[in-house]
Design a protein around this motif. Sequence first.
Motif, PDB file in Angstrom:
ATOM      1  N   LEU A 284      32.689  94.311  36.016  1.00  0.00           N
ATOM      2  CA  LEU A 284      31.931  93.661  37.081  1.00  0.00           C
ATOM      3  C   LEU A 284      32.844  93.264  38.233  1.00  0.00           C
ATOM      4  O   LEU A 284      32.525  93.499  39.405  1.00  0.00           O
ATOM      5  N   SER A 285      33.985  92.674  37.913  1.00  0.00           N
ATOM      6  CA  SER A 285      34.903  92.241  38.977  1.00  0.00           C
ATOM      7  C   SER A 285      35.428  93.435  39.763  1.00  0.00           C
ATOM      8  O   SER A 285      35.611  93.355  40.981  1.00  0.00           O
ATOM      9  N   GLN A 286      35.652  94.572  39.083  1.00  0.00           N
ATOM     10  CA  GLN A 286      36.113  95.781  39.782  1.00  0.00           C
ATOM     11  C   GLN A 286      35.045  96.286  40.755  1.00  0.00           C
ATOM     12  O   GLN A 286      35.341  96.657  41.892  1.00  0.00           O
ATOM     13  N   ILE A 287      33.793  96.278  40.274  1.00  0.00           N
ATOM     14  CA  ILE A 287      32.684  96.741  41.113  1.00  0.00           C
ATOM     15  C   ILE A 287      32.516  95.841  42.338  1.00  0.00           C
ATOM     16  O   ILE A 287      32.346  96.325  43.467  1.00  0.00           O
ATOM     17  N   LEU A 288      32.586  94.542  42.112  1.00  0.00           N
ATOM     18  CA  LEU A 288      32.410  93.600  43.224  1.00  0.00           C
ATOM     19  C   LEU A 288      33.571  93.696  44.209  1.00  0.00           C
ATOM     20  O   LEU A 288      33.395  93.458  45.408  1.00  0.00           O
ATOM     21  N   GLU A 289      34.742  94.048  43.719  1.00  0.00           N
ATOM     22  CA  GLU A 289      35.889  94.242  44.604  1.00  0.00           C
ATOM     23  C   GLU A 289      35.650  95.449  45.514  1.00  0.00           C
ATOM     24  O   GLU A 289      35.941  95.414  46.711  1.00  0.00           O
ATOM     25  N   GLU A 290      35.095  96.521  44.944  1.00  0.00           N
ATOM     26  CA  GLU A 290      34.773  97.711  45.739  1.00  0.00           C
ATOM     27  C   GLU A 290      33.700  97.398  46.782  1.00  0.00           C
ATOM     28  O   GLU A 290      33.707  97.948  47.878  1.00  0.00           O
ATOM     29  N   LEU A 291      32.790  96.507  46.414  1.00  0.00           N
ATOM     30  CA  LEU A 291      31.701  96.156  47.326  1.00  0.00           C
ATOM     31  C   LEU A 291      32.224  95.472  48.594  1.00  0.00           C
ATOM     32  O   LEU A 291      31.580  95.526  49.643  1.00  0.00           O
ATOM     33  N   LYS A 292      33.406  94.870  48.509  1.00  0.00           N
ATOM     34  CA  LYS A 292      33.990  94.188  49.672  1.00  0.00           C
ATOM     35  C   LYS A 292      34.279  95.153  50.818  1.00  0.00           C
ATOM     36  O   LYS A 292      34.461  94.734  51.960  1.00  0.00           O
ATOM     37  N   GLU A 293      34.330  96.455  50.514  1.00  0.00           N
ATOM     38  CA  GLU A 293      34.574  97.462  51.553  1.00  0.00           C
ATOM     39  C   GLU A 293      33.352  97.645  52.457  1.00  0.00           C
ATOM     40  O   GLU A 293      33.454  98.245  53.528  1.00  0.00           O
ATOM     41  N   SER A 294      32.201  97.148  52.012  1.00  0.00           N
ATOM     42  CA  SER A 294      31.001  97.256  52.849  1.00  0.00           C
ATOM     43  C   SER A 294      31.205  96.485  54.148  1.00  0.00           C
ATOM     44  O   SER A 294      31.657  95.336  54.128  1.00  0.00           O
ATOM     45  N   GLU A 301      26.470  90.174  50.374  1.00  0.00           N
ATOM     46  CA  GLU A 301      25.959  88.964  49.720  1.00  0.00           C
ATOM     47  C   GLU A 301      24.753  89.267  48.842  1.00  0.00           C
ATOM     48  O   GLU A 301      24.638  88.753  47.721  1.00  0.00           O
ATOM     49  N   LYS A 302      23.838  90.087  49.353  1.00  0.00           N
ATOM     50  CA  LYS A 302      22.649  90.452  48.565  1.00  0.00           C
ATOM     51  C   LYS A 302      23.047  91.138  47.268  1.00  0.00           C
ATOM     52  O   LYS A 302      22.613  90.755  46.168  1.00  0.00           O
ATOM     53  N   LEU A 303      23.872  92.179  47.392  1.00  0.00           N
ATOM     54  CA  LEU A 303      24.196  92.986  46.218  1.00  0.00           C
ATOM     55  C   LEU A 303      25.130  92.263  45.252  1.00  0.00           C
ATOM     56  O   LEU A 303      25.035  92.449  44.036  1.00  0.00           O
ATOM     57  N   GLU A 304      26.023  91.449  45.770  1.00  0.00           N
ATOM     58  CA  GLU A 304      26.904  90.687  44.879  1.00  0.00           C
ATOM     59  C   GLU A 304      26.072  89.766  43.985  1.00  0.00           C
ATOM     60  O   GLU A 304      26.307  89.672  42.776  1.00  0.00           O
ATOM     61  N   TYR A 305      25.082  89.109  44.596  1.00  0.00           N
ATOM     62  CA  TYR A 305      24.197  88.221  43.827  1.00  0.00           C
ATOM     63  C   TYR A 305      23.457  89.005  42.745  1.00  0.00           C
ATOM     64  O   TYR A 305      23.409  88.597  41.579  1.00  0.00           O
ATOM     65  N   LEU A 306      22.879  90.155  43.129  1.00  0.00           N
ATOM     66  CA  LEU A 306      22.065  90.933  42.196  1.00  0.00           C
ATOM     67  C   LEU A 306      22.897  91.596  41.100  1.00  0.00           C
ATOM     68  O   LEU A 306      22.564  91.526  39.914  1.00  0.00           O
ATOM     69  N   ILE A 307      23.987  92.258  41.507  1.00  0.00           N
ATOM     70  CA  ILE A 307      24.803  92.992  40.527  1.00  0.00           C
ATOM     71  C   ILE A 307      25.387  92.043  39.489  1.00  0.00           C
ATOM     72  O   ILE A 307      25.497  92.383  38.308  1.00  0.00           O
ATOM     73  N   SER A 308      25.728  90.824  39.916  1.00  0.00           N
ATOM     74  CA  SER A 308      26.255  89.820  38.967  1.00  0.00           C
ATOM     75  C   SER A 308      25.219  89.466  37.912  1.00  0.00           C
ATOM     76  O   SER A 308      25.558  88.931  36.853  1.00  0.00           O
TER      77      SER A 308
END
Length: 715
Positions: A284-294, A301-308
């Motif tokens: 999960l932390s790896q995925i959320l780190e990749e999301l920071k490139e958005s 913010e939307k996807l971080e909340y949902l994916i978590s």
Amino acid sequence: MDVEKLLEYGLPRTYIELLKNRGITKLNPVQKSAVKKGLFNNKNLLVSAPTASGKTLIGEMALVHNTINKDMIGLYLVPLRALASEKYYEFKELEKLGLRIGITTGDYESPAEYLGRYNIVVATYERFDSLLRLKPRWLNRIGVIVVDEFHMIGDPERGPILEMIIARMLSSRVQIIGLSATIGNPDVLAEWVNAELVDDPYRPVELVEGVYDKKNHVIVFEDGRRKKIIHRIGGAALNISLQSISSGIQVLVFVHNRRKTEEWAFKLSEHMGLFKHLIDKNKLSQILEELKESPSRLEREKLEYLISRGVAFHHAGLSSVARRVVEKGFRERIIRAVFATPTLAAGVNLPARRVLVSIKRYSPVRRRTVNIAVYEYKQMAGRAGRPTYDPYGEAIIYDASSLSEGMRFIRGRLEPITSKLNNERSLRIHVLALIASRHANTLDEIINVFKNTLFAAEYRDLAYLKSTLDIVLDDLLDWGMIKSTGNNGFVATRLGSITSITYLDPLSVNRYLENVKDNVGDLYYLMLITQTPDYLRSKPYISNKLVELYEEEALELSDEGIIPEPPKTFDYYDYYTWLQSFVQAKMLHEWINEVGEDEIVEKYSIGPGDVYSARDTASWIAGALSRVEKVLGNTFRANKLEKLSLRLEYGVKEDALELVELQGIGRVRARTLIKNGIKSLKDLVNTPPSKIESLPGFGPRLVRSLYEQLRERRD
């Protein structure tokens, strides 16, 4: 058939071992049938088989055989760039055999002679169509073309492109292999392409289909099973999703409404607390780190909340970063439920144990909800069941009006695929391409090419075809795209040739030239671009309510000559299209003046992906029109459009164009540099690296990269 048998057909031992390393020791029934029907004997084949039945391997074997035994180039054609990237990375494994794999998906004006160095090339339909116009020398070395998603022949946009590619290839010795899971009339299409038909229902993972009976709150499966659904949230899709997740089943939910994909994802997330402990925290932390490139804070913010919470949504409004993260999160089982629009069914290979399908969508033309086609349902249902993971897949229709209506979709016949070439837009584009590439220069030669189309096979009426072509030829003559050489002969003018090479619709060029003026600003040019058929066919959706808010502003600006005037006709559709084009141009004008992505997203109620899609389309059109103006000798306009194209690409004001040439410098970093007195590459060279590192957004690694790029330019 044992894969060892493939040695007899000329496939190398190294390839057999590669297959075994993938766990493939035997060919399945579909693959075996393809071999028996002439896969390795230069026979054209049409393979009609369910999703996940191993069709790609059939294409791959043909490509390898073609390269190894004939020393010819093999092409693998797909409709979407995302699919091209997916297939390219799949085929990269073939480099172990000493083969060179290439990919080409854009840059319609480049003949790409370098592609001749590759053995296998993955391309989109549009890109290969552009190459047929540009005629690189390696075209005559193509031995086989594999057409994935062959049913796209019936698509209004991409169908005519694919149809004309095949029509031109039918007059050559190139082997054609079509692959599809959803063709209702495979025998007709096989006859058209002079192909052996492989029509097999084999599927490695059994698909069990069912319908949610809303009266009794139960899923009725075709195999007789019944599954009671407990109502906890609201709609059927949400309740089935929650119950699936509680049973350890991943679920993919198709929704014909972008807004609902997000709304339902958030509703489900409220009930996902019980399952948070099941999510792998490291992944999960790896995925959320990749999301920071958005680039969009709102999206992150939307996807971080949902994916978590193990949920996500997927639609065309997402940035490419966000789509990649959602797909990866689902494959790695971090995300347990994805709510997606149907574009996902055709765009990426993302199977799930259970797929929920909507068979109803709103039709703006009919102004009511209508049923989708059976083949659309089957495309989505085909995503159910992951090979090697699931004993079976389940596809469930969740919004049928009745049990019997749902069962009609499950048991229904796929609709026949028909030609979509019979429209003036497609015909004028492809007729001009034939003349400009000198593939056909008389009416008889043009008709001979069209004789090879599905369109001609369906109508079997050359008189009707000739009358339609006459209309198109008259338009091209009137617009100065072609000129007559007598005796029904034609040659492309310089305007016609550049129009064809740039891949623009001739009508787009004609409309632009009729309305362009000197001494006008960026907004005027942007509106000329957003009024072209090429932009209008792929424009992001902006609501009618929002468009109407800008009507007064549009009329005032047109009175001042800042934007083109509204149409002189009293047709409301034409007037509304003009208004819509103004709002699109206004959005793009804000983009090139460095208004933030999130501000644009909120103001126009669109997604980050919509902004980038509009940007890409407008940048391409501006660049192509710049080439048109250059050919016509209008240097000032050509330079203006070239700069506008670059500004659209990077989303910057004109003073930042030089800085964004460096990799790693985007619109935000460029503006940071300019605000700190670094306005050019020369200024950057003369600035100590330590000063750049002190600026926000500039780390040591990036700064090292920037100065390395500057040294390379100097050398």
